[in-house]
Scaffold this active site. Sequence first.
Site, short mmCIF file in Angstrom:
data_model
loop_
_atom_site.label_atom_id
_atom_site.label_comp_id
_atom_site.label_asym_id
_atom_site.label_seq_id
_atom_site.Cartn_x
_atom_site.Cartn_y
_atom_site.Cartn_z
N GLU A 1 -7.02 -7.88 -0.62
CA GLU A 1 -6.93 -8.13 0.27
C GLU A 1 -8.62 -7.76 0.32
OE1 GLU A 1 -5.50 -5.56 3.41
OE2 GLU A 1 -3.54 -6.17 2.42
N GLU B 1 0.96 -0.91 0.10
CA GLU B 1 0.16 -0.09 0.12
C GLU B 1 1.07 1.26 0.19
OE1 GLU B 1 -2.93 0.09 3.15
OE2 GLU B 1 -3.81 -1.95 2.18
#
Length: 385
Positions: free
Chosen positions: A258, A189
């Site tokens: 995710e 991320e």
Amino acid sequence: MAANKALSLPLILTALTLHLTIIAGEYFTPFNVTYDHRALIIGGKRRILISAGIHYPRATPEMWPKLIARSKEGGADVIETYTFWNGHEPTRGQYNFEGRYDIVKFAKLVGSHGLYLFIRIGPYACAEWNFGGFPVWLRDIPGIEFRTDNAPFKEEMERYVKKIVDLMIAESLFSWQGGPIILLQIENEYGNIESSFGPKGKIYMKWAAEMAVGLGAGVPWVMCRQTDAPEYIIDTCNAYYCDAYTPNSGKKPKIWTENWDGWYADWGERLPHRPSEDIAFAIARFFQRGGSLQNYYMYFGGTNFGRTAGGPAQITSYDYDAPLDEYGLLRQPKWGHLKDLHAAIKLCEPALVAADSPQYIKLGPKQESGQLAILGNPTRYLTWM
Ligand SMILES: *[C@@H]1O[C@H](CO)[C@@H](O)[C@H](O)[C@H]1NC(C)=O
């Protein structure tokens, strides 16, 4: 002549043994992993894959076989995990791959269950894990600045990432060696914070991508939440819904690293819950709209043992309201509902990967039209509103 013969027999035997190892593979017949715009391609076939997130140090090695078996029974094709640098290198240069940190044993168990493995090396993992997975000694290296174009940091990061990749190669755990590993992730991320580092952020991101690919792992690499990922890295989605996600190039498949099927818990807060029906809808929609791999974050959350829980206020349980609860028991109806969904999706797999996903056009609030190309000669289109 005689001396030559004495030399050549062992050499021939060694060559033969190596050859046999490569052909046979320990868990699979060796295969390559590639991709196109539609899907990951495993051994030449486009695939729709269900992945179960399990962090090995959040369980005990005694629990691993059952967790993997229950993931498989629930319909998983892949097990996904981060690696945890501060667990593997608690003191600089002194590695720990024992007990709950025995990633080789974990990877071999995944392979022996006939499942694939997706390793998100990081090495920044975040993961509600103490210091995001960074070893505490990292902070004390003179001149270090984390996750940016900083020579001391890059040196340490490369050393760790290479250590993990080399370990997996040495243990023949990559798909092309007959092992279970099909996919790797570098960073985590980073796109969320890249701009805060100014121009150095992008330089670091590109360096990380190039460094990772240069390690010779031989399987595709992803970067999650990295919309500016380079051409040779697949940028992927982390969210509650990823059906509307499109990678940054028409040559990459749509991957959901995710799928938040629950959430972590903080001291004093309510325990999070995400209903099975909502998760199932989100997944069906993702695959309907061209997805190739969906990973449950988490399929089994487990426990933050010792002082591994992240700050400021994460509790020791990392249950996550996952399909397998903190103790590895089936959480119903979640586990069963999703198992049925996986079975239904698998029935559609050949049809799904045989065509491109429908094109959708927004017509206004709560209105859209879709067009699906029916491949053939001539190609026809199915249009609906
Ligand atoms: C995988 O790809 C490499 C590089 O292109 C090739 O040498 C190898 O034979 C392939 N392996 C399999 C099992 O297809």
